[in-house]
Design an enzyme around this catalytic site. Sequence first.
Site, PDB file in Angstrom:
ATOM      1  N   ALA A 251      40.013 -21.468 -18.570  1.00 29.66           N
ATOM      2  CA  ALA A 251      39.097 -19.665 -18.799  1.00 29.66           C
ATOM      3  C   ALA A 251      37.874 -20.292 -18.571  1.00 29.66           C
ATOM      4  CB  ALA A 251      38.279 -20.196 -20.437  1.00 29.66           C
TER       5      ALA A 251
ATOM      6  N   ARG B 209      35.725  -8.120 -11.885  1.00 31.92           N
ATOM      7  CA  ARG B 209      35.970  -7.312 -11.352  1.00 31.92           C
ATOM      8  C   ARG B 209      35.882  -6.561 -13.304  1.00 31.92           C
ATOM      9  NH1 ARG B 209      41.797  -8.154  -8.727  1.00 31.92           N
ATOM     10  NH2 ARG B 209      41.248  -9.541  -9.286  1.00 31.92           N
TER      11      ARG B 209
ATOM     12  N   GLY C 241      51.076 -17.310  -5.479  1.00 28.51           N
ATOM     13  CA  GLY C 241      50.668 -18.281  -5.079  1.00 28.51           C
ATOM     14  C   GLY C 241      52.738 -17.775  -4.110  1.00 28.51           C
TER      15      GLY C 241
ATOM     16  N   TYR D 273      30.966  11.743 -54.995  1.00 31.67           N
ATOM     17  CA  TYR D 273      30.423   9.545 -54.156  1.00 31.67           C
ATOM     18  C   TYR D 273      30.430   9.298 -55.723  1.00 31.67           C
ATOM     19  CZ  TYR D 273      27.797   6.063 -53.363  1.00 31.67           C
ATOM     20  OH  TYR D 273      27.435   4.861 -53.389  1.00 31.67           O
TER      21      TYR D 273
END
Length: 457
Positions: A9, A15, A137, A365
């Site tokens: 990590a 990006r 890969g 309220y």
Amino acid sequence: MNITTIILAAGKGTRMRSELPKILHKIADKPLLRHVYDMSHHLDNNHIKIVVGHGAELVIETLKDLNVSWIEQKQQLGTGHAVQQVSDQITDDDTVLILYGDVPLLKLATVKQLLANVGQQSLALLTVDLKDPTGYGRIVRNTEGQVIKIVEEKDSTAAEKSIQEVNTGIMALQGRKLKKWLNQLGNNNAQGEYYLTDVIEMAVADGFTVATNQPETVDEVLGVNNRIQLSHLERVYQQEQANRLMELGVTLKDPLRFDLRGSIESLGQDIICDINVILEGKISIGNHVNIGANTHIKNSVIGDHVEILANCVIEDAVIGQGSRIGPYARLRPESVLAEEVHIGNFVEIKKSSVGKGSKINHLSYVGDTSVGSRVNIGAGTITCNYDGVNKFRTVIEDGAFIGSDTQLVAPVTIGKNATIGAGSTITKDSPENQLTLSRSKQISLAGWQRPVKKEKS
Ligand code: UD1
Ligand code: CA
């Protein structure tokens, strides 16, 4: 089997175009790295080690509750180099599992299958077939179909580029062997990096076989490199949650417009969620509950037969059986409603309890208040609980009736079955069973005339 899990990590995540390290970006309001941790945490006898680099301090601070060792990779010289940082913490007899902090949706079942493939003479590799393998890969196999090496895109020949089976990067192998092969890594390749993937060729040279398995879906092994991929995995995750809830008996009017950002602690049957419902944090919902459109519920407990109408925001609240909330109601933290309570439109409740059968139906309220049972609070009632410095409590006892447009200036108590006349400002305790009101006398002026418009000169 003892396991050492190494989660890589350290990467920057350029990006993402963000100040935040990539692995702290969230899916379902939970950092990517925490998703990986939570999954691997389910493996028995597992020691988790996380390699951090970019934003290490912030990552460790944000996730300091994780039961892991943090290892810093000061310079990011490749995946092999990242694992090398942990080398001296790897026990020979452990099975080492390599995971990635930016691959959040990997499933435990897939990892267990991978671990089962590790043997005395074999290492385990998770691969996947991609229509477009660009950037990954490639898994190179011999004519017998055995894996012989992994070649990175930038080091590959044209023939190798056409291979569609790719490396997910996720692997498991014996600690003793991994340490040996890590010592042999070089960086003589197109990117000048220490590739973890070179371990495969070394293993084969040492007479090892490479056992591969594949995940059930590609999404499990997708990493996050930009915000488009982040949003894709968010939707995949949400669809999974939606499917799980529907299987458990919840009707979702549109599973594509439902979000779970937390965990369901308990769930009844015949719950119906209209569109755009967001459930966050720890949620419990009873049987026969309807949740209306555009409602956001966080850390709350909802009883049986509760009806929540559209556009409500509910946080840290308990809603008793048979209650009806909304539309457009807001229950703020520590709102505790007993059974059959009605909270109507444009009503805000905070740090208050409301007793059985009480109604607060319009434009009110109610904060720092104990409301008894069978209380009726008229439209536009306000508890004035704050003098600008201190907060005070209001007590409204059972059966009281509060007329519309009333201000109750706390601290104040409204007695049992008391009635408050509409438009009152109540500053003193109001006795049981009596009518209390504070209102200037109504007058009418008999000779009064409306003004008339002046003529322009
Ligand atoms: C790697 C694999 C490739 C595989 C792909 C899958 C290697 C050499 N290649 O390539 O075969 O198909 O992943 O996504 O392993 N990281 C560090 N420290 C570093 C370098 C990387 O912690 O010095 C972490 C990154 O934060 C990232 C992960 O390792 O989470 C993968 O690194 P990345 O550079 O993206 O590897 P890829 O070139 O994509
Ligand atoms: Ca990558």
